[in-house]
Scaffold this motif. Structure first.
Motif, PDB file in Angstrom:
ATOM      1  N   ASP A   1       0.032  -6.552   1.718  1.00  0.00           N
ATOM      2  CA  ASP A   1      -0.998  -5.602   2.150  1.00  0.00           C
ATOM      3  C   ASP A   1      -1.183  -4.633   0.979  1.00  0.00           C
ATOM      4  OD1 ASP A   1      -2.771  -4.145   3.658  1.00  0.00           O
ATOM      5  OD2 ASP A   1      -1.256  -3.167   4.902  1.00  0.00           O
TER       6      ASP A   1
ATOM      7  N   THR B   1       0.979   1.604   6.437  1.00  0.00           N
ATOM      8  CA  THR B   1       0.978   1.659   7.916  1.00  0.00           C
ATOM      9  C   THR B   1       1.788   0.525   8.540  1.00  0.00           C
ATOM     10  OG1 THR B   1      -1.149   0.494   7.912  1.00  0.00           O
ATOM     11  CG2 THR B   1      -1.242   2.872   8.193  1.00  0.00           C
TER      12      THR B   1
ATOM     13  N   ASN C   1       0.875  -1.174   0.000  1.00  0.00           N
ATOM     14  CA  ASN C   1       0.000   0.000   0.000  1.00  0.00           C
ATOM     15  C   ASN C   1       0.912   1.223   0.000  1.00  0.00           C
ATOM     16  OD1 ASN C   1      -1.803   2.056   0.391  1.00  0.00           O
ATOM     17  ND2 ASN C   1      -2.976   1.013   1.988  1.00  0.00           N
TER      18      ASN C   1
HETATM   19 MG   LIG Z   1      -3.983  -0.585   5.583  1.00  0.00          MG
END
Ligand SMILES: [Mg+2]
Ligand SMILES: Nc1ncnc2c1ncn2[C@@H]1O[C@H](COP(=O)(O)OP(=O)(O)OP(=O)(O)O)[C@@H](O)[C@H]1O
Length: 222
Positions: free
Chosen positions: A165, A92, A87
């Motif tokens: 992710d 994150t 991502n």
């Molecule tokens: Mg996320």
């Protein structure tokens, strides 16, 4: 595969949510991630699912939480696991693992770091993490690049499972580009919140790129 992750909200638990499979392996959530792990293994009987992307239709539905807990669960059974933060828009994983300013996928893809330099070993079993690195101006271009396919090829033999992710599938092209290159997709939906239409559209877009949706995680937020 539909699983229910039912977690009550509290400030203390909120900070631990990403690691609950590690910090509280006897919890209901950890047990549910073990069930997901088992389901992935059963769906891999005829074809090995090594590269898996975790996504959802929209923002904030629990992709990162699910990816980290699944990565922990897989590593706890002895698998060598790599969690990649693909991502590149709202990463994150680095902050969750306390890897401020770490090199990451972006630097690897633009040739500014080697894979070995950017991958971080964790204290959790054989779990290794590749953070996102700097936020590039052109995430979709990077994810869809030859460098990305080359990267996937290079790491595939090094790990038992690689989890990506990712950003929401309805809002970026990155996820579709990556999903088409992975062996399987795990779709995270928020129980009672994700619109039925959005879930159907996400599934349709993933089918268009010939991605194989292996299952759905139903994340229930109280
Ligand atoms: Mg996320
Ligand atoms: N079951 C749950 N109950 C309560 N809070 C949750 C639950 N799952 C996730 N959260 C919280 O919701 C927030 C968003 O979760 P997370 O970061 O996993 O979503 P995401 O899909 O990765 O978001 P983004 O689209 O921004 O990448 C986080 O603060 C997380 O701790």
């Amino acid at each position: 595969m539909v699983l229910r992750i039912n977690k009550k909200k509290s400030v203390r638990e909120n900070s631990k949510r990403h690691f609950v499979s590690y910090s509280n392996p006897s919890s209901q959530i950890a047990e549910q991630f073990r069930t997901i792990r088992t389901n992935i293994q059963f769906s891999s009987i005829n074809k090995k699912h090594k590269t898996l992307i975790i996504t959802s239709p929209s923002h904030g539905e629990g992709k990162t939480t699910s990816a980290i807990n699944l990565a922990i669960s897989l590593s706890q059974q002895g698998d060598k696991v790599l969690l990649v933060d693909a991502n590149l828009r709202r990463p994150t994983v680095h902050s969750t693992f306390n890897l401020k300013d770490a090199l990451g996928l972006s630097e690897v893809l633009i040739g500014k770091a080697t894979i070995e330099d950017a991958i971080v070993q964790t204290q959790i079993g054989q779990l290794e993490v590749l953070p996102s690195g700097i936020t590039p101006p052109n995430p979709a271009e990077l994810i869809g690049s030859k460098a990305m396919s080359q990267f996937i090829k290079e790491i595939t033999d090094e790990y038992d499972v690689i989890l990506f992710d990712s950003p929401p599938v309805l809002e970026t092209t990155d996820t579709k580009l990556l999903a088409g290159q992975c062996d399987g997709v795990i779709l995270v939906l928020t129980s009672g919140k994700t619109d039925r239409e959005k879930a159907i559209e996400a599934n349709r877009l993933l089918n268009l790129v010939r991605a194989k949706v292996l299952g759905v995680i139903l994340n229930e937020r109280n």
